[in-house]
Design a protein around this motif. Structure first.
Motif: not given
Length: 383
Positions: A78-79, A82, A109, A145-146, A149, A151-153
């Protein structure tokens, strides 16, 4: 000499390709598309129900104390993934359709696989209990989390949620995925004390249910994509770029994990878990998540990079697991019994072992017999 085994093509890939071809030739339209969409939703709920029922709580508890390993796996999933996905998607944006570039980012992601990560870890002689815990934890966290992620990316980059676009749609997608995936998973897991023994005894029967569910979702997704002209947008050039991008991401992640293991002083068994669990992306989770996060017409295009990456990771991990297995079974150097009376007396003198003269012929004969047995065993091991 035993010849190194070449990686084999997963038969499931052939079914996936066949499903894509079928959707390209005879796509579901109108009422048929609606029916297949409903069946796909039911299949996915059933799939995650059985995943929850198959998860052994004892195996998770056995490996949960290895927090340093699990943290490294989650950081890789997850880091690191991505970050590489953002870089590759950005640089491939001029080479690919924006939706395909988003598909490359989307696959990075996703959570790790469960079944194949555990299977490859076991084959390579790794820490299976830790692999069960890491892979299961990755999937549980990924359900929340996916979507966040994504949404934000992808916000503002052309990605659309199932109910619109923007952060509100991302939060709606989190709730949608929690209902469609997490709820059936938890129900199945809490029912494991009742149905767990039956599930464990019929894994061979349940595997086709897993794969049939994915094929049904893929057919539904690609039908919508074909109706919206996917093959007018995607050609051989795009597939080649996707393959190169997938290979680059996978190589960088596996290389980083291989370097991180000795720096973190992980034992060999845990290093294998990091290599396999930390470098895999789940098709089983990715396809239904794409269905919840993207508009129906986009899902087929978005999951295309994932399908390519999925087979590439299986191909490489199968080869590595077989190689690790062969390294484990290589016979160590075995000291040969000394041969001849003079060598026997010299060795006896070195270790301070007195051998009466009357016993010396018998000792020499026994050493010669042991030498012949050792040669026979070593020849059979090399065959």
């Amino acid at each position: 000499m035993t010849k190194p085994a070449l990686p084999k093509i997963d038969p499931f890939l052939l079914w996936l390709v066949g499903t894509v071809i079928a959707a390209s030739i005879i796509p579901a339209r109108g009422a048929g598309a609606t029916v297949f969409g409903i069946l796909a939703d039911i299949a996915i709920a059933l799939l995650f129900f059985f995943h929850g029922a198959k998860l052994s709580r004892e195996a998770v508890l056995a490996g949960i104390g290895n927090w340093r390993l699990h943290l490294l796996v989650l950081l890789s999933t997850y880091a690191l993934f991505p970050l590489l996905g953002l870089i590759v998607a950005r640089f491939s944006g001029g080479l690919l359709d924006p939706l395909l570039a988003n598909g490359v980012l989307f696959l990075t992601l996703l959570p790790s696989t469960v079944q194949s990560s555990i299977a490859f870890t076991a084959m390579a002689g790794g820490n299976v209990a830790a692999a069960v815990c890491s892979a299961s934890l990755s999937n549980l966290i990924g359900i929340i989390v996916t979507p966040l992620l994504v949404t934000f990316t992808m916000d503002g980059s052309g990605a659309m949620g199932a109910s619109g676009h923007g952060s509100a749609a991302g939060l709606d997608s989190v709730r949608s995925i929690a209902t469609q995936l997490l709820l059936p998973f938890l129900v199945g897991h809490f029912l494991r004390p009742v149905i767990g023994r039956w599930i464990d005894q019929h894994k061979a029967i349940l595997q086709p249910i897993d794969r049939s569910s994915i094929l049904l979702v893929v057919y539904s997704a690609f039908s919508a994509a074909v109706v919206n002209g996917i093959w007018h947008k995607v050609g051989l050039y795009d597939l080649a770029v996707l393959l190169a991008a997938s290979a680059l991401i996978l190589a960088l992640v596996m290389g980083a994990n291989a370097l991180a293991a000795p720096l973190a002083r992980l034992p060999r068994e845990d290093a294998i878990v990091l290599l396999f669990c930390g470098s895999k992306k789940s098709l089983v989770s990715g396809v239904p998540m794409a269905g919840a996060l993207f508009a129906p017409a986009q899902v087929g295009v978005v999951v295309l990079p994932l399908m390519i990456f999925h087979q590439l990771q299986l191909f490489l991990c199968a080869w590595l697991a077989a190689r690790f297995r062969r390294e484990m079974t290589v016979a160590p150097a075995v000291p040969r019994p000394v041969q001849g009376e003079a060598a026997m007396l010299d060795r006896a003198g070195e270790i301070g072992l007195p051998i009466p003269e009357a016993c010396q012929p018998g000792v020499v004969a026994n050493l010669e017999l042991l030498g012949r047995h050792a040669e026979t065993l070593l020849r059979e091991d090399r065959a």
